[in-house]
Design an enzyme around this catalytic site. Structure first.
Site, PDB file in Angstrom:
ATOM      1  N   LYS A 115      11.527   6.248  -6.029  1.00 56.52           N
ATOM      2  CA  LYS A 115      10.988   5.696  -7.282  1.00 56.52           C
ATOM      3  C   LYS A 115      12.024   5.718  -8.394  1.00 56.52           C
ATOM      4  O   LYS A 115      12.024   4.838  -9.249  1.00 56.52           O
ATOM      5  CB  LYS A 115       9.710   6.433  -7.699  1.00 56.52           C
ATOM      6  CG  LYS A 115       8.554   6.137  -6.756  1.00 56.52           C
ATOM      7  CD  LYS A 115       7.189   6.185  -7.396  1.00 56.52           C
ATOM      8  CE  LYS A 115       6.172   5.715  -6.375  1.00 56.52           C
ATOM      9  NZ  LYS A 115       4.782   5.915  -6.749  1.00 56.52           N
ATOM     10  N   LYS A 197       7.322   0.935   4.485  1.00 51.07           N
ATOM     11  CA  LYS A 197       5.903   1.222   4.266  1.00 51.07           C
ATOM     12  C   LYS A 197       5.237   0.090   3.470  1.00 51.07           C
ATOM     13  O   LYS A 197       5.852  -0.443   2.547  1.00 51.07           O
ATOM     14  CB  LYS A 197       5.839   2.538   3.474  1.00 51.07           C
ATOM     15  CG  LYS A 197       4.456   3.006   3.111  1.00 51.07           C
ATOM     16  CD  LYS A 197       4.518   4.207   2.166  1.00 51.07           C
ATOM     17  CE  LYS A 197       3.952   3.827   0.826  1.00 51.07           C
ATOM     18  NZ  LYS A 197       3.598   4.907  -0.068  1.00 51.07           N
ATOM     19  N   LYS A 200       1.524  -0.665  -2.512  1.00 47.38           N
ATOM     20  CA  LYS A 200       0.790  -1.483  -3.477  1.00 47.38           C
ATOM     21  C   LYS A 200       1.684  -1.983  -4.605  1.00 47.38           C
ATOM     22  O   LYS A 200       1.340  -2.924  -5.296  1.00 47.38           O
ATOM     23  CB  LYS A 200      -0.450  -0.749  -3.993  1.00 47.38           C
ATOM     24  CG  LYS A 200      -0.232   0.551  -4.719  1.00 47.38           C
ATOM     25  CD  LYS A 200      -1.545   0.928  -5.406  1.00 47.38           C
ATOM     26  CE  LYS A 200      -2.131   2.231  -4.953  1.00 47.38           C
ATOM     27  NZ  LYS A 200      -1.435   3.418  -5.458  1.00 47.38           N
TER      28      LYS A 200
HETATM   29  P1  ATP Z   1       2.825   3.228  -4.620  1.00 44.30           P
HETATM   30  O1  ATP Z   1       3.056   2.053  -3.711  1.00 44.30           O
HETATM   31  O2  ATP Z   1       2.532   2.846  -6.039  1.00 44.30           O
HETATM   32  O3  ATP Z   1       3.804   4.328  -4.459  1.00 44.30           O
HETATM   33  P2  ATP Z   1       0.969   4.328  -2.785  1.00 44.30           P
HETATM   34  O4  ATP Z   1      -0.050   3.342  -2.336  1.00 44.30           O
HETATM   35  O5  ATP Z   1       2.057   4.735  -1.884  1.00 44.30           O
HETATM   36  O6  ATP Z   1       1.475   3.838  -4.192  1.00 44.30           O
HETATM   37  P3  ATP Z   1      -1.109   6.267  -3.478  1.00 44.30           P
HETATM   38  O7  ATP Z   1      -2.006   5.320  -4.109  1.00 44.30           O
HETATM   39  O8  ATP Z   1      -1.031   7.489  -4.253  1.00 44.30           O
HETATM   40  O9  ATP Z   1       0.358   5.717  -3.269  1.00 44.30           O
HETATM   41  O10 ATP Z   1      -1.554   6.570  -1.992  1.00 44.30           O
HETATM   42  C1  ATP Z   1      -2.831   6.995  -1.701  1.00 44.30           C
HETATM   43  C2  ATP Z   1      -2.924   7.402  -0.262  1.00 44.30           C
HETATM   44  O11 ATP Z   1      -2.651   6.300   0.613  1.00 44.30           O
HETATM   45  C3  ATP Z   1      -1.918   8.497   0.135  1.00 44.30           C
HETATM   46  O12 ATP Z   1      -2.600   9.424   0.955  1.00 44.30           O
HETATM   47  C4  ATP Z   1      -0.874   7.775   0.911  1.00 44.30           C
HETATM   48  O13 ATP Z   1      -0.256   8.596   1.873  1.00 44.30           O
HETATM   49  C5  ATP Z   1      -1.677   6.685   1.591  1.00 44.30           C
HETATM   50  N1  ATP Z   1      -0.856   5.509   1.895  1.00 44.30           N
HETATM   51  C6  ATP Z   1      -0.215   4.726   0.999  1.00 44.30           C
HETATM   52  N2  ATP Z   1       0.435   3.720   1.613  1.00 44.30           N
HETATM   53  C7  ATP Z   1       0.235   3.898   2.956  1.00 44.30           C
HETATM   54  C8  ATP Z   1       0.664   3.181   4.128  1.00 44.30           C
HETATM   55  N3  ATP Z   1       1.427   2.097   4.038  1.00 44.30           N
HETATM   56  N4  ATP Z   1       0.266   3.629   5.342  1.00 44.30           N
HETATM   57  C9  ATP Z   1      -0.536   4.734   5.441  1.00 44.30           C
HETATM   58  N5  ATP Z   1      -0.974   5.445   4.372  1.00 44.30           N
HETATM   59  C10 ATP Z   1      -0.594   5.042   3.149  1.00 44.30           C
END
Ligand code: ATP
Ligand code: LTN
Length: 331
Positions: A115, A197, A200
């Site tokens: 980040k 990954k 969002k």
């Molecule tokens: P950003 O992309 O803004 O970093 P994020 O989606 O990674 O956000 P969170 O919203 O905090 O972060 O994630 C919420 C949950 O979703 C966490 O438990 C994270 O591990 C899970 N998660 C996020 N993206 C994935 C993915 N691509 N595959 C599996 N689990 C995910």
């Protein structure tokens, strides 16, 4: 809180539109803990401001994230659903844990490195200490289990280290939590670059399936998903694109990889992509319907978050007072 009752805690940031990565890696599993654990599911708005947010969007997404928890099957009668900033104990314990966390430990966090590279103009102290607030979220509730995707494993390990360090100075303060990382679905990858990954905050919307995408959009995005030049629907080394699609199909249908490979034997990638799109759209349709109902009743959502914050505060302040006493604060 009943004695010996096991506790489950997790959080999602209202920092963007939630994706099927959030759904399959985390939220889909939340409801499965309700019968055996006392569950707290938090919308972590304080974590979200480590990256600049547009206030009106943050506010809307906070409601939406809460509504999505419920639309994905998390019953507010059986689980405590609330917003992080409504329970000031999180920030208070976060400060204390900052004083039990080493600069070197925080410097090694890969999410911080990613980040800070992506937001080079805003490498703020909150982004750096993000994991200590996350540790506070978890440790406040004497949590046993934390359902998360694999990307959060390193933060969970740090949480365990911080708790162990605190307990070694002040015995019997925190429960040491375990992560719960699903076997399948722990890492859903981007449709445009399946080595990355699905996130969002990806700037390419075609790389991501949002939980709230409509049926045609979901099918179109899967059709365009990047795959290798082969044609056999089979898991394999270096076939990240097809591996990702098989994983998504497997979590959504509950079918094993071997069964999926058999089902699509002799059929090409095109057929398979369409099938993944349809299964995904079918799975999300009831979530959409429930989400729309919930969002139409803002007062209903506000009542849920208010009740949730009251329940959470009671549990949180029990731990926070214990911590303050042990530290020698006059209370
Ligand atoms: P950003 O992309 O803004 O970093 P994020 O989606 O990674 O956000 P969170 O919203 O905090 O972060 O994630 C919420 C949950 O979703 C966490 O438990 C994270 O591990 C899970 N998660 C996020 N993206 C994935 C993915 N691509 N595959 C599996 N689990 C995910
Ligand atoms: N760090 C997580 C979100 C998060 C969280 C938590 C997850 C904040 N606090 C407590 C589980 C438990 C993320 O970025 N995905």
């Amino acid at each position: 809180m009943l004695q010996n009752e096991k506790v489950c805690f997790s959080g999602v940031q209202p920092s963007g539109n939630l994706t099927i990565g959030n759904y399959l890696g985390a939220i889909k599993n939340f409801a499965t803990f309700s019968n055996d654990y006392r569950c707290f599911y938090c919308v972590v708005d304080e974590h979200a401001i480590t990256v600049r947010q547009v206030p009106a969007e943050l506010r809307r997404r906070t409601y939406e994230t809460l509504a999505l928890y419920i639309a994905c099957g998390v019953d507010p009668e059986k689980n405590t659903l609330y917003v992080q900033s409504h329970v000031p104990a999180h920030a208070e314990l976060g400060w204390v844990l900052n004083c039990f966390t080493m600069f070197g430990e925080l410097s090694r966090m890969t999410q911080f490195k990613d980040k800070s590279a992506r937001h080079a103009d805003n490498v703020n102290a909150g982004l750096f200490t993000y994991p200590t607030l996350m540790a506070a979220d978890i440790l406040l509730y004497q949590t046993d289990i934390v359902p998360v995707g694999i990307d959060q494993k390193q933060h969970l390990e740090l949480t365990r280290d911080i708790a162990t360090r605190f307990n070694s100075v002040h015995p019997d303060t925190f429960t040491i939590p375990e992560p719960y990382i699903p076997q399948t679905g722990m890492k859903i990858c981007s449709l445009a670059d399946p080595t990355k990954k699905m996130s969002k905050s990806d700037e390419n919307p075609n790389a991501v399936i949002y939980i709230l995408d409509d049926r045609d959009t979901i099918i179109r995005k899967f059709k365009r998903a990047v795959t290798d030049s082969g044609s056999e629907v089979r898991m394999g080394e270096g076939k990240d694109g097809i591996n990702n699609l098989i994983t998504i199909y497997s979590v959504l249908t509950g079918k094993s990889v071997a069964d999926i490979e058999r089902e699509f034997e002799g059929r090409g990638y095109g057929d398979f992509k369409l099938a993944v799109g349809e299964v995904c759209a079918d799975a999300l349709a009831p979530v959409h319907a429930r989400f729309d109902e919930l969002m139409a009743d803002k007062a209903g959502l506000e009542a849920i978050m208010k009740q949730g914050a009251e329940n959470a505060s009671r549990a949180a302040y029990r731990t926070l007072s214990k911590v303050k006493k042990k530290l020698g604060f006059v209370i």
